[in-house]
Design a protein around this motif. Structure first.
Motif, PDB file in Angstrom:
ATOM      1  N   ALA A  14     -11.691  21.089 -67.107  1.00 26.38           N
ATOM      2  CA  ALA A  14     -13.148  21.195 -67.169  1.00 26.38           C
ATOM      3  C   ALA A  14     -13.794  20.617 -65.918  1.00 26.38           C
ATOM      4  N   LEU A  15     -14.796  21.300 -65.428  1.00 28.22           N
ATOM      5  CA  LEU A  15     -15.538  20.817 -64.267  1.00 28.22           C
ATOM      6  C   LEU A  15     -16.575  19.789 -64.704  1.00 28.22           C
ATOM      7  N   PRO A  16     -16.939  18.873 -63.807  1.00 35.23           N
ATOM      8  CA  PRO A  16     -18.079  17.994 -64.100  1.00 35.23           C
ATOM      9  C   PRO A  16     -19.300  18.838 -64.450  1.00 35.23           C
ATOM     10  N   VAL A  17     -20.126  18.341 -65.359  1.00 37.80           N
ATOM     11  CA  VAL A  17     -21.224  19.137 -65.919  1.00 37.80           C
ATOM     12  C   VAL A  17     -22.131  19.709 -64.838  1.00 37.80           C
ATOM     13  N   LYS A  18     -22.549  18.882 -63.898  1.00 35.59           N
ATOM     14  CA  LYS A  18     -23.492  19.358 -62.876  1.00 35.59           C
ATOM     15  C   LYS A  18     -22.831  20.326 -61.907  1.00 35.59           C
ATOM     16  N   LEU A  19     -21.544  20.123 -61.628  1.00 30.81           N
ATOM     17  CA  LEU A  19     -20.841  21.065 -60.757  1.00 30.81           C
ATOM     18  C   LEU A  19     -20.688  22.403 -61.467  1.00 30.81           C
ATOM     19  N   ARG A  20     -20.391  22.381 -62.744  1.00 33.77           N
ATOM     20  CA  ARG A  20     -20.268  23.636 -63.505  1.00 33.77           C
ATOM     21  C   ARG A  20     -21.589  24.400 -63.488  1.00 33.77           C
ATOM     22  N   ALA A  21     -22.677  23.667 -63.636  1.00 32.17           N
ATOM     23  CA  ALA A  21     -23.992  24.309 -63.596  1.00 32.17           C
ATOM     24  C   ALA A  21     -24.243  24.948 -62.238  1.00 32.17           C
ATOM     25  N   VAL A  22     -23.834  24.288 -61.165  1.00 33.45           N
ATOM     26  CA  VAL A  22     -23.988  24.844 -59.817  1.00 33.45           C
ATOM     27  C   VAL A  22     -23.154  26.103 -59.673  1.00 33.45           C
ATOM     28  N   VAL A  23     -21.918  26.077 -60.149  1.00 34.79           N
ATOM     29  CA  VAL A  23     -21.044  27.244 -60.037  1.00 34.79           C
ATOM     30  C   VAL A  23     -21.644  28.435 -60.770  1.00 34.79           C
ATOM     31  N   LEU A  24     -22.116  28.216 -61.994  1.00 32.35           N
ATOM     32  CA  LEU A  24     -22.694  29.321 -62.772  1.00 32.35           C
ATOM     33  C   LEU A  24     -23.974  29.848 -62.119  1.00 32.35           C
ATOM     34  N   ALA A  25     -24.830  28.940 -61.663  1.00 25.51           N
ATOM     35  CA  ALA A  25     -26.081  29.372 -61.048  1.00 25.51           C
ATOM     36  C   ALA A  25     -25.835  30.091 -59.733  1.00 25.51           C
ATOM     37  N   THR A  26     -24.863  29.634 -58.965  1.00 25.43           N
ATOM     38  CA  THR A  26     -24.554  30.283 -57.691  1.00 25.43           C
ATOM     39  C   THR A  26     -23.964  31.661 -57.918  1.00 25.43           C
ATOM     40  N   ASP A  46     -24.646  33.625 -60.435  1.00 28.53           N
ATOM     41  CA  ASP A  46     -25.787  34.481 -60.802  1.00 28.53           C
ATOM     42  C   ASP A  46     -26.626  34.823 -59.571  1.00 28.53           C
ATOM     43  N   TRP A  47     -26.802  33.851 -58.683  1.00 30.37           N
ATOM     44  CA  TRP A  47     -27.580  34.086 -57.467  1.00 30.37           C
ATOM     45  C   TRP A  47     -26.899  35.137 -56.595  1.00 30.37           C
ATOM     46  N   ILE A  48     -25.588  35.070 -56.489  1.00 36.26           N
ATOM     47  CA  ILE A  48     -24.841  36.063 -55.705  1.00 36.26           C
ATOM     48  C   ILE A  48     -25.034  37.448 -56.302  1.00 36.26           C
ATOM     49  N   ALA A  49     -24.953  37.527 -57.632  1.00 38.66           N
ATOM     50  CA  ALA A  49     -25.097  38.822 -58.302  1.00 38.66           C
ATOM     51  C   ALA A  49     -26.496  39.405 -58.109  1.00 38.66           C
ATOM     52  N   SER A  50     -27.502  38.539 -57.956  1.00 41.65           N
ATOM     53  CA  SER A  50     -28.882  39.012 -57.794  1.00 41.65           C
ATOM     54  C   SER A  50     -29.116  39.658 -56.442  1.00 41.65           C
ATOM     55  N   THR A  62     -30.182  38.440 -53.801  1.00 33.87           N
ATOM     56  CA  THR A  62     -31.330  37.929 -53.060  1.00 33.87           C
ATOM     57  C   THR A  62     -30.845  37.138 -51.855  1.00 33.87           C
ATOM     58  N   GLN A  63     -31.690  36.983 -50.874  1.00 33.95           N
ATOM     59  CA  GLN A  63     -31.331  36.179 -49.705  1.00 33.95           C
ATOM     60  C   GLN A  63     -32.065  34.844 -49.687  1.00 33.95           C
ATOM     61  N   ASP A  64     -32.881  34.616 -50.696  1.00 29.87           N
ATOM     62  CA  ASP A  64     -33.693  33.406 -50.753  1.00 29.87           C
ATOM     63  C   ASP A  64     -32.976  32.351 -51.601  1.00 29.87           C
ATOM     64  N   PRO A  65     -32.592  31.211 -51.005  1.00 25.66           N
ATOM     65  CA  PRO A  65     -31.879  30.187 -51.774  1.00 25.66           C
ATOM     66  C   PRO A  65     -32.782  29.266 -52.588  1.00 25.66           C
ATOM     67  N   VAL A  66     -34.097  29.350 -52.394  1.00 30.84           N
ATOM     68  CA  VAL A  66     -35.015  28.394 -53.014  1.00 30.84           C
ATOM     69  C   VAL A  66     -34.890  28.337 -54.542  1.00 30.84           C
ATOM     70  N   PRO A  67     -34.650  29.454 -55.242  1.00 31.30           N
ATOM     71  CA  PRO A  67     -34.480  29.348 -56.696  1.00 31.30           C
ATOM     72  C   PRO A  67     -33.351  28.395 -57.124  1.00 31.30           C
ATOM     73  N   LEU A  68     -32.440  28.074 -56.219  1.00 28.74           N
ATOM     74  CA  LEU A  68     -31.331  27.173 -56.544  1.00 28.74           C
ATOM     75  C   LEU A  68     -31.644  25.713 -56.208  1.00 28.74           C
ATOM     76  N   LEU A  69     -32.839  25.445 -55.678  1.00 30.91           N
ATOM     77  CA  LEU A  69     -33.146  24.110 -55.179  1.00 30.91           C
ATOM     78  C   LEU A  69     -33.007  23.032 -56.248  1.00 30.91           C
ATOM     79  N   ASP A  70     -33.567  23.234 -57.415  1.00 33.05           N
ATOM     80  CA  ASP A  70     -33.549  22.193 -58.448  1.00 33.05           C
ATOM     81  C   ASP A  70     -32.134  21.868 -58.904  1.00 33.05           C
ATOM     82  N   ILE A  71     -31.349  22.896 -59.108  1.00 34.19           N
ATOM     83  CA  ILE A  71     -30.001  22.652 -59.634  1.00 34.19           C
ATOM     84  C   ILE A  71     -29.096  22.021 -58.581  1.00 34.19           C
ATOM     85  N   TYR A  72     -29.300  22.360 -57.309  1.00 40.46           N
ATOM     86  CA  TYR A  72     -28.533  21.723 -56.234  1.00 40.46           C
ATOM     87  C   TYR A  72     -29.006  20.284 -56.008  1.00 40.46           C
ATOM     88  N   THR A  73     -30.300  20.054 -56.162  1.00 41.57           N
ATOM     89  CA  THR A  73     -30.817  18.697 -56.032  1.00 41.57           C
ATOM     90  C   THR A  73     -30.243  17.802 -57.127  1.00 41.57           C
TER      91      THR A  73
END
Length: 390
Positions: free
Chosen positions: A305-317, A319-323, A325-336
């Motif tokens: 199992a991955l650490p909780v916050k790292l797992r969230a980053v992996v899943l969000a990233t 989804d971002w790749i699948a979208s 988009t070229q704008d990374p800003v939607p990922l700002l909160d989860i990366y922060t």
């Protein structure tokens, strides 16, 4: 100078720091966890600090040469012998010498430190009586045959046997004369015998490293090459997931850098290059199709199992790749949130301390993000050393 025995947890932290620092990785988000777990599964005992295979023979020889010394005297003698070895190898024209860059000074990370874990994992260094890895000071004591430690029940912690298995014969030039990093055929056979039996911790099947060693073909053209996959056996699917998450982590690291550029520009009102934002677009285009296929549950089945916050980053990233988009800003909160593990060193944090840390960061000097490598360069050198023995 004395010897300090470190706990397993302390050794693990030190190993992680050495891996991170030696590769220049700035692991703000935690992707190094994935790197280490897959690397340890595929290539047990390896380290990013490894250079050449013959050091796994040199280190036990150095210890045996100092049999009879213990404590500070042994530490000083070993430090000097390792310093001398670096000079002799450098004079012989070798280019991957541990300590070669700082010679005639002694290296802060000498071969006995760099290869100690490998010697234990590869079965060249015997374990303590309780199954744990002996320290360097304990190895000196065993070689002298004095003062074996005991536990609370009066049972010996150290084996009465020598700390190392029977080693190949030393060349005539070992103590003086020319010495190189090229293995002899007997030394290669010795290492091949041990490396060919490695299994990951808790695993029943041979590791990928063992399968590659047994093939005796040298290093394949790449970790994801067809010849590597053909030898992976039951690790074929895990190897595929490792490639996918390596690509995703490369994109994730680029996202982080792009978010820094954005924050410095939009929040801190600094004129900022778009170097890393441009690179994010390029790396997402290059490896995004591979990363998008990652099965996160399968990934955790491979390495835990991955650490909780790292797992969230992996899943969000993902989804971002699948979208697309070229704008990374939607990922700002989860990366922060993920970077918050760095405490006052976190750069994305919307705090005065975060702003101060951002001001120390240079877009132009910071290296461009790349996928995870799982120590493949070190493994390739090891495999080639075995087949190039003289």
């Amino acid at each position: 100078m004395g010897w300090t025995y470190l706990s397993r947890a302390a050794l693990a932290r030190a190993k992680a720091q050495m891996d991170e620092e030696s590769t220049g990785v700035r692991d703000e988000i935690g992707f190094l966890t994935i790197h280490q777990r897959y690397a340890d599964r595929f290539f047990p005992g390896t380290s990013v600090l490894h250079t050449r295979a013959r050091y796994a023979i040199f280190v036990p020889w150095l210890f045996e040469d100092l049999a009879g010394l213990i404590g500070p005297a042994a530490a000083r003698a070993l430090r000097e012998r390792e310093r001398e070895l670096a000079g002799r190898l450098k004079n012989a024209g070798e280019s991957q010498v541990i300590g070669g860059r700082v010679f005639p000074k002694a290296s802060s990370q000498p071969p006995s430190t760099v290869y100690w874990n490998a010697l234990a994992v590869w079965g060249i260094l015997r374990s303590r009586a309780d199954g744990r890895t002996i320290s360097r000071s304990q190895a000196h004591r065993q070689l002298k045959g004095a003062g074996a430690a005991i536990d609370d029940d009066g049972q010996p912690l150290l084996s009465p046997e020598p700390p190392f298995l029977a080693l190949p014969e030393r060349p005539g030039s070992w103590r003086s004369g020319p010495i190189t990093l090229r293995l002899t055929s007997k030394e290669a056979s010795f290492l091949r015998e041990h490396l060919g039996q490695l299994r990951p911790i808790g695993g029943k099947e041979l590791s990928l490293l063992s399968r590659l060693v047994r093939a005796e073909i040298g290093a394949p053209s790449g970790m994801w090459a067809a010849e590597t996959r053909a030898l992976a056996g039951p690790d074929q699917f895990a190897l595929g997931r490792a490639e996918q998450v390596a690509s995703l982590a490369g994109i994730g690291r680029a996202v982080y850098d792009a978010l820094l550029e954005h924050t410095l520009e939009a929040v801190d009102r600094r004129e900022m290059s778009t170097r890393h934002r441009n690179h994010l677009t390029a790396i997402a285009r290059e490896v995004g199709p591979v990363a998008a296929n990652l099965d996160v549950k399968g990934l955790e089945g491979d390495i835990g199992a991955l650490p909780v916050k790292l797992r969230a980053v992996v899943l969000a990233t993902k989804d971002w790749i699948a979208s697309k988009t070229q704008d990374p800003v939607p990922l700002l909160d989860i990366y922060t949130a993920a970077e918050a593990r760095k405490g006052p060193r976190a750069r994305l944090a919307p705090t005065p301390n975060g702003r101060a840390r951002r001001l120390e960061w240079s877009s132009d000097e910071h290296g461009l993000a790349t996928p995870l490598h799982y120590r493949w360069s070190q493994v390739s050198t090891l495999l080639n050393d075995l087949v190039d023995a003289e």
